[in-house]
Design an enzyme around this catalytic site. Structure first.
Site, short mmCIF file in Angstrom:
data_model
loop_
_atom_site.label_atom_id
_atom_site.label_comp_id
_atom_site.label_asym_id
_atom_site.label_seq_id
_atom_site.Cartn_x
_atom_site.Cartn_y
_atom_site.Cartn_z
N ASN A 142 0.82 -1.21 0.00
CA ASN A 142 0.00 0.00 0.00
C ASN A 142 0.86 1.26 0.00
O ASN A 142 0.50 2.25 -0.61
CB ASN A 142 -0.95 0.03 1.20
CG ASN A 142 -1.79 1.29 1.20
OD1 ASN A 142 -2.59 1.51 0.30
ND2 ASN A 142 -1.55 2.16 2.18
N ASP A 231 -0.10 -6.42 3.83
CA ASP A 231 -0.51 -5.38 4.75
C ASP A 231 -1.58 -4.47 4.13
O ASP A 231 -1.51 -4.16 2.93
CB ASP A 231 0.73 -4.54 5.11
CG ASP A 231 0.46 -3.53 6.19
OD1 ASP A 231 -0.03 -3.93 7.26
OD2 ASP A 231 0.72 -2.33 5.97
N HIS A 235 -6.74 -0.68 1.71
CA HIS A 235 -6.38 0.61 1.10
C HIS A 235 -5.82 0.47 -0.31
O HIS A 235 -5.18 1.38 -0.83
CB HIS A 235 -5.39 1.35 2.00
CG HIS A 235 -5.95 1.63 3.36
ND1 HIS A 235 -6.80 2.69 3.61
CD2 HIS A 235 -5.84 0.95 4.53
CE1 HIS A 235 -7.17 2.66 4.89
NE2 HIS A 235 -6.60 1.62 5.46
N GLU A 266 -4.46 -8.52 5.22
CA GLU A 266 -4.99 -7.78 6.37
C GLU A 266 -6.02 -6.80 5.85
O GLU A 266 -5.67 -5.77 5.27
CB GLU A 266 -3.86 -7.02 7.08
CG GLU A 266 -4.36 -6.24 8.29
CD GLU A 266 -3.59 -4.96 8.56
OE1 GLU A 266 -3.62 -4.49 9.70
OE2 GLU A 266 -2.96 -4.41 7.64
CA LIG Z 1 -3.59 3.13 -0.98
#
Ligand SMILES: [Ca+2]
Ligand SMILES: [Ca+2]
Ligand SMILES: [Ca+2]
Length: 369
Positions: A142, A231, A235, A266
């Site tokens: 991310n 992770d 997002h 996650e």
């Molecule tokens: Ca992002």
């Protein structure tokens, strides 16, 4: 004694409800063990490297430390020993980083000197594989660290008003809003940093970012890593991707290098987002709804086992509607949560542990739990 009987009763009730041993009799896990080496079902042990075991007395846990304590996790003898018998290890982030947690990665192709060297990693990986233990590593897609070479170059270029170079790897704008929320000092620009200023979000829509990630995945899969703990996949939604599309691209690309690659994401989110993300083909996502104090496993440990089993079955059915090969990832706590042991009655704690261990899917046990 009454307590033990009620524990046993509750465990049997759960097991039969979950159809893990329904009516076959004998050892309920005997039939599952035979398949464990060829499928993706594993009991993972989460090692937070920096505090697990320090091999050189610098007060920081490290990879040689993990190697020296491997007998504790799995001694390589499935039929004996007092080891935990974990057949998978999730290594917390270990790439060079400015922070103790190392979720802001500076260099995706190396090991942080705090933790050792690439040679130390190779040794640990080989010894895990000798013992039939799979190893997945934490991978942060991310965002990078703000000291990553690409972000540093992007900032230099933005200070000169240049948007079409390294800035394409990140999300930048001249208009500040809730997405472009952090200023690039000395420029007219703002960048997206969902977590903090040291973690600029990658532009996951940009082909250059994907080419870079392919090199990263290939590097670690070529080493023999068995998969990734990804992770912050919640997002991954970005300008031209809904997040599921990016996840699908990454999963299929990695499968090209290792058809058996395993990924657990996650996605700290409500069930709906989790179901949708399973459309990408990802194997597992952590079952946050059932974890932690107040989660379904803890609630059930106080006596509501049948209710929990019904909810778990429903959840499992739902994720399989989105990916028939989905493997639920159950756990009690992780590095982002409070440890439960001191907060609960010991018998309830043990019961909660028994419940997530017996639930269908993979287990993830945080070191020290
Ligand atoms: Ca992002
Ligand atoms: Ca050390
Ligand atoms: Ca053993």
């Amino acid at each position: 004694m009454k307590r033990i009987l009620s524990l046993l009763l509750a465990v049997c009730l759960t097991v039969s409800l979950l159809a893990a041993c329904g009516g076959k009799g004998g050892d309920p896990v005997a039939n599952n063990k035979a398949e464990a080496s060829t499928d993706k079902y594993r009991d993972y042990y989460q090692v937070w490297i920096g505090s697990f075991y320090d091999s050189n007395n610098d007060q920081i846990g490290d990879l040689p430390g993990v190697l020296s304590k491997l007998d504790y996790i799995n001694d390589g003898d499935p039929n004996g020993g007092d080891d935990l018998g974990a057949d998978g290890i999730w290594l917390s982030p270990m790439m060079p980083s400015q922070s103790y947690h190392k979720y802001n990665v500076r260099d995706y192709f190396n090991i942080d000197p705090d933790f050792g060297t690439l040679e130390d990693f190779d040794k640990l990986l080989a010894e895990c594989h000798n013992r039939g233990v799979k190893v997945i590593i934490d991978l942060v897609l991310n965002h990078s660290g703000n000291d990553h070479e690409f972000f540093q170059k992007a900032c230099e270029e933005l200070r000169e008003g240049k948007e079409d170079g390294y800035a394409r790897y990140y999300n930048v704008s001249k208009t500040q809003d809730s997405t472009y929320n952090r200023p690039v000092m000395g420029s007219d620009y703002f960048y997206e940093g969902q977590f903090d200023s040291t973690m600029p979000d990658w532009n996951l829509s940009y082909q250059g970012t994907r080419d870079y990630f392919e090199k990263v995945a290939k590097f670690w899969l070529d080493k023999g890593v068995d998969g990734f703990r990804l992770d912050a996949i919640k997002h991954f939604k970005d300008k031209d991707t809904d997040g599921v599309e990016f996840m699908k691209w990454f999963y299929q690309m990695a499968q090209g290098y290792n058809p058996d690659v395993y990924m657990v994401g996650e996605n700290w989110s409500e069930s709906g987002d989790i179901y949708e993300m399973y459309d990408s083909g990802i194997d597992s996502q952590f079952n946050f709804k059932f974890a932690g104090n107040g989660g379904e496993f803890i609630v059930a440990s106080h006596g509501m086992v049948a209710d929990m089993a019904t909810k778990l079955k429903k959840f499992d059915d739902n994720i399989k509607k989105h990916n028939e090969k989905a493997i639920n990832a159950n756990f009690l706590t992780n590095h982002d949560m409070l440890r439960l042991y001191n907060m609960l009655d010991e018998e309830d704690y043990k019961m909660a542990a028994a419940l997530y261990m017996l639930a269908p899917g993979n287990t993830f046990t945080y070191y020290g739990e």
